[in-house]
Design an enzyme around this catalytic site. Structure first.
Site, PDB file in Angstrom:
ATOM      1  N   SER A 123      -5.277   1.474  -1.543  1.00 28.98           N
ATOM      2  CA  SER A 123      -4.152   1.026  -0.730  1.00 28.98           C
ATOM      3  C   SER A 123      -4.507   1.086   0.742  1.00 28.98           C
ATOM      4  CB  SER A 123      -2.968   1.952  -1.015  1.00 28.98           C
ATOM      5  OG  SER A 123      -1.992   1.832  -0.014  1.00 28.98           O
ATOM      6  N   TYR A 147       0.794  10.935  -1.690  1.00 28.14           N
ATOM      7  CA  TYR A 147       0.392   9.668  -2.311  1.00 28.14           C
ATOM      8  C   TYR A 147      -0.869   9.128  -1.646  1.00 28.14           C
ATOM      9  CZ  TYR A 147       0.253   4.704  -3.443  1.00 28.14           C
ATOM     10  OH  TYR A 147      -0.168   3.452  -3.826  1.00 28.14           O
ATOM     11  N   LYS A 151      -4.919   8.626  -3.072  1.00 27.79           N
ATOM     12  CA  LYS A 151      -5.801   7.454  -2.966  1.00 27.79           C
ATOM     13  C   LYS A 151      -7.115   7.831  -2.289  1.00 27.79           C
ATOM     14  CE  LYS A 151      -3.126   4.337  -4.892  1.00 27.79           C
ATOM     15  NZ  LYS A 151      -3.382   4.083  -6.323  1.00 27.79           N
TER      16      LYS A 151
HETATM   17  P1  NAD Z   1       3.752   0.209 -11.291  1.00 30.95           P
HETATM   18  O1  NAD Z   1       4.429   1.528 -11.312  1.00 30.95           O
HETATM   19  O2  NAD Z   1       4.561  -0.997 -11.526  1.00 30.95           O
HETATM   20  O3  NAD Z   1       2.536   0.202 -12.335  1.00 30.95           O
HETATM   21  C1  NAD Z   1       1.814   1.353 -12.653  1.00 30.95           C
HETATM   22  C2  NAD Z   1       1.738   1.427 -14.169  1.00 30.95           C
HETATM   23  O4  NAD Z   1       0.977   2.591 -14.531  1.00 30.95           O
HETATM   24  C3  NAD Z   1       3.103   1.555 -14.832  1.00 30.95           C
HETATM   25  O5  NAD Z   1       3.191   0.619 -15.884  1.00 30.95           O
HETATM   26  C4  NAD Z   1       3.123   2.993 -15.367  1.00 30.95           C
HETATM   27  O6  NAD Z   1       3.892   3.098 -16.541  1.00 30.95           O
HETATM   28  C5  NAD Z   1       1.657   3.246 -15.596  1.00 30.95           C
HETATM   29  N1  NAD Z   1       1.249   4.665 -15.521  1.00 30.95           N
HETATM   30  C6  NAD Z   1       1.541   5.578 -14.571  1.00 30.95           C
HETATM   31  N2  NAD Z   1       0.983   6.744 -14.855  1.00 30.95           N
HETATM   32  C7  NAD Z   1       0.283   6.589 -16.023  1.00 30.95           C
HETATM   33  C8  NAD Z   1      -0.478   7.442 -16.835  1.00 30.95           C
HETATM   34  N3  NAD Z   1      -0.667   8.733 -16.514  1.00 30.95           N
HETATM   35  N4  NAD Z   1      -1.053   6.946 -17.955  1.00 30.95           N
HETATM   36  C9  NAD Z   1      -0.862   5.639 -18.310  1.00 30.95           C
HETATM   37  N5  NAD Z   1      -0.125   4.791 -17.579  1.00 30.95           N
HETATM   38  C10 NAD Z   1       0.446   5.255 -16.448  1.00 30.95           C
HETATM   39  O7  NAD Z   1       2.971   0.103  -9.893  1.00 30.95           O
HETATM   40  P2  NAD Z   1       2.236  -1.143  -9.221  1.00 30.95           P
HETATM   41  O8  NAD Z   1       3.018  -1.522  -8.026  1.00 30.95           O
HETATM   42  O9  NAD Z   1       1.916  -2.151 -10.229  1.00 30.95           O
HETATM   43  O10 NAD Z   1       0.928  -0.421  -8.703  1.00 30.95           O
HETATM   44  C11 NAD Z   1      -0.275  -0.406  -9.448  1.00 30.95           C
HETATM   45  C12 NAD Z   1      -1.323   0.368  -8.680  1.00 30.95           C
HETATM   46  O11 NAD Z   1      -1.482  -0.216  -7.391  1.00 30.95           O
HETATM   47  C13 NAD Z   1      -0.957   1.829  -8.430  1.00 30.95           C
HETATM   48  O12 NAD Z   1      -2.124   2.614  -8.540  1.00 30.95           O
HETATM   49  C14 NAD Z   1      -0.462   1.826  -7.010  1.00 30.95           C
HETATM   50  O13 NAD Z   1      -0.635   3.078  -6.377  1.00 30.95           O
HETATM   51  C15 NAD Z   1      -1.355   0.783  -6.385  1.00 30.95           C
HETATM   52  N6  NAD Z   1      -0.772   0.189  -5.188  1.00 30.95           N
HETATM   53  C16 NAD Z   1       0.488  -0.344  -5.243  1.00 30.95           C
HETATM   54  C17 NAD Z   1       1.071  -0.863  -4.099  1.00 30.95           C
HETATM   55  C18 NAD Z   1       2.482  -1.409  -4.125  1.00 30.95           C
HETATM   56  O14 NAD Z   1       3.112  -1.486  -3.084  1.00 30.95           O
HETATM   57  N7  NAD Z   1       3.012  -1.823  -5.273  1.00 30.95           N
HETATM   58  C19 NAD Z   1       0.351  -0.855  -2.893  1.00 30.95           C
HETATM   59  C20 NAD Z   1      -0.941  -0.349  -2.869  1.00 30.95           C
HETATM   60  C21 NAD Z   1      -1.494   0.182  -4.036  1.00 30.95           C
END
Ligand code: NAD
Ligand code: UDP
Length: 335
Positions: A123, A147, A151
């Site tokens: 991120s 958080y 990362k």
């Molecule tokens: P999201 O919560 O929609 O998706 C994450 C998925 O991981 C979910 O389906 C959840 O059920 C699953 N999950 C969480 N912990 C788990 C575990 N221990 N075992 C198995 N599954 C697990 O989030 P997103 O927005 O799709 O983000 C995906 C990734 O991108 C994350 O790592 C997040 O930190 C990163 N990210 C997101 C953003 C944002 O703004 N959405 C920005 C930068 C980085």
């Protein structure tokens, strides 16, 4: 086959579609802590085929091993993680356990099974409060909350893994602000509680689920005083993962690559774009700054263009149109 951890989530589900469209075979691994089976069903409808799915937790090495026993996994796209900044300050240990320990478990099982290619969801938060913009990949890294430290730590762990065994292939994609939804309007971001992020909050306000948007500060050193961010369409992001997997074998070093549009938009500009896309007025209140927020953040995208041949295709108007299509057709998300 590509293992997609967190593939049922917001970015993961869109990436599943792009991977399948590009000809990759995938298996989704998710514990559904922040997603639903309905999302996967809708992805299946979009791609017109069944998706291999294993329900499990990345911290559970047995769950993971069973996936490697059943499928011939060549690479991993690793989305699974908890992602709410505010929550990470309240329950930091759960964040470290889920995100950091989960990634350690995943890498261990990968290594044991001779699978050494990983694309990781990092991120722009790893840049902390940058001294200048646009942000380049070699800027200093820092974090102001658990958080962000998750990362940062995971990036360092992946570098150590690679140092110990340079046959690993590691790409860390640093997303700026993911927004938008699939063009079908059948999948999108579906926050469980009150949305933390700007676009889902605006969308829920437009559809009548929230009374008004709180704008967190109009006294930043930006053109209109509100925070400026680099919003990137989730379908563009998904495409970035395909490009990363396509090229991963070419890289000897650990790669950290920005995925952003390169443009910065203020909160007011987003409100106006959303009003145009939806035909709805977004009532708002100016309130105090949110702690930990920075004034301006947008990406230098030259490296992604150069290294991956990737750049964003969709602009902010398209993002707002797609969010509105998703939100208006699914006022209660997947429920
Ligand atoms: P999201 O919560 O929609 O998706 C994450 C998925 O991981 C979910 O389906 C959840 O059920 C699953 N999950 C969480 N912990 C788990 C575990 N221990 N075992 C198995 N599954 C697990 O989030 P997103 O927005 O799709 O983000 C995906 C990734 O991108 C994350 O790592 C997040 O930190 C990163 N990210 C997101 C953003 C944002 O703004 N959405 C920005 C930068 C980085
Ligand atoms: N923001 C806001 N009200 C909200 C949510 C966000 O004014 O309800 C602002 C926030 O201060 C920031 C921008 O919108 O300037 C993007 O916030 P978001 O939480 O979506 O992303 P991040 O802060 O993680 O970049």
């Amino acid at each position: 086959m590509v293992l997609v951890t967190g593939g049922a989530g917001y970015i993961g589900s869109h990436t599943c579609i792009s991977l399948i469209d590009a000809g990759y075979e995938i298996v989704v691994f998710d514990n559904f802590s922040n997603s639903s089976h309905e999302g996967i069903k809708r992805v299946e409808k979009i791609v017109g085929k069944k998706i291999a799915l294993v329900e499990g937790d990345i911290r559970n090495r047995k769950d993971l091993q069973s996936v490697f026993d059943t499928y011939n996994i060549d690479s991993v796209v690793h989305f699974a993680g908890l992602k709410a900044v505010g929550e990470s300050m309240q329950i930091p240990l759960q964040y470290y356990d889920n995100n950091v320990c989960g990634t350690v478990a995943l890498c261990e099982v990968m290594q044991k099974n001779g699978c050494k290619k990983i694309v990781f969801s990092s991120s722009a938060t790893v840049y902390g409060d940058p001294e200048t913009v646009p942000i380049k990949e070699d800027f200093p890294l820092s974090a102001t909350n658990p958080y962000g430290r998750n990362k940062l730590f995971i990036e360092k762990i992946l570098r150590d893994v690679h140092r110990s065994d340079p046959t690993w292939k590691v790409i860390m994609l640093r997303y700026f602000n993911p927004a938008g939804a699939h063009i079908s309007g059948t999948i999108g971001e579906d926050p469980d509680n009150i949305p933390n992020n700007l676009l889902p909050f605006i969308a829920q306000t437009a559809v009548g689920k929230r009374e008004m948007l709180n704008i967190f500060g109009n006294d930043y050193d930006t053109p209109d005083g509100t925070g400026v961010r680099d919003y990137i369409h989730v379908v563009d992001l998904a495409d970035g993962h395909v490009k990363a997997l396509d090229k991963i074998d070419n890289f000897k070093e650990v790669m950290a690559i920005n995925l952003g549009s390169g443009d910065g938009y203020s909160v007011f500009e987003i409100i106006h774009a959303f009003e145009k896309a939806s035909g709805k007025q977004i009532p708002y209140n100016i309130v105090a700054r949110r702690s930990g927020d920075i004034a301006t953040c947008y990406a230098d995208t030259a490296y992604a263009e150069d290294i991956l041949g990737w750049s964003a295709k969709y602009n902010i108007d398209k993002m707002c149109e797609d969010v509105w299509r998703w939100q208006s057709k699914n006022p209660d998300g997947y429920n």
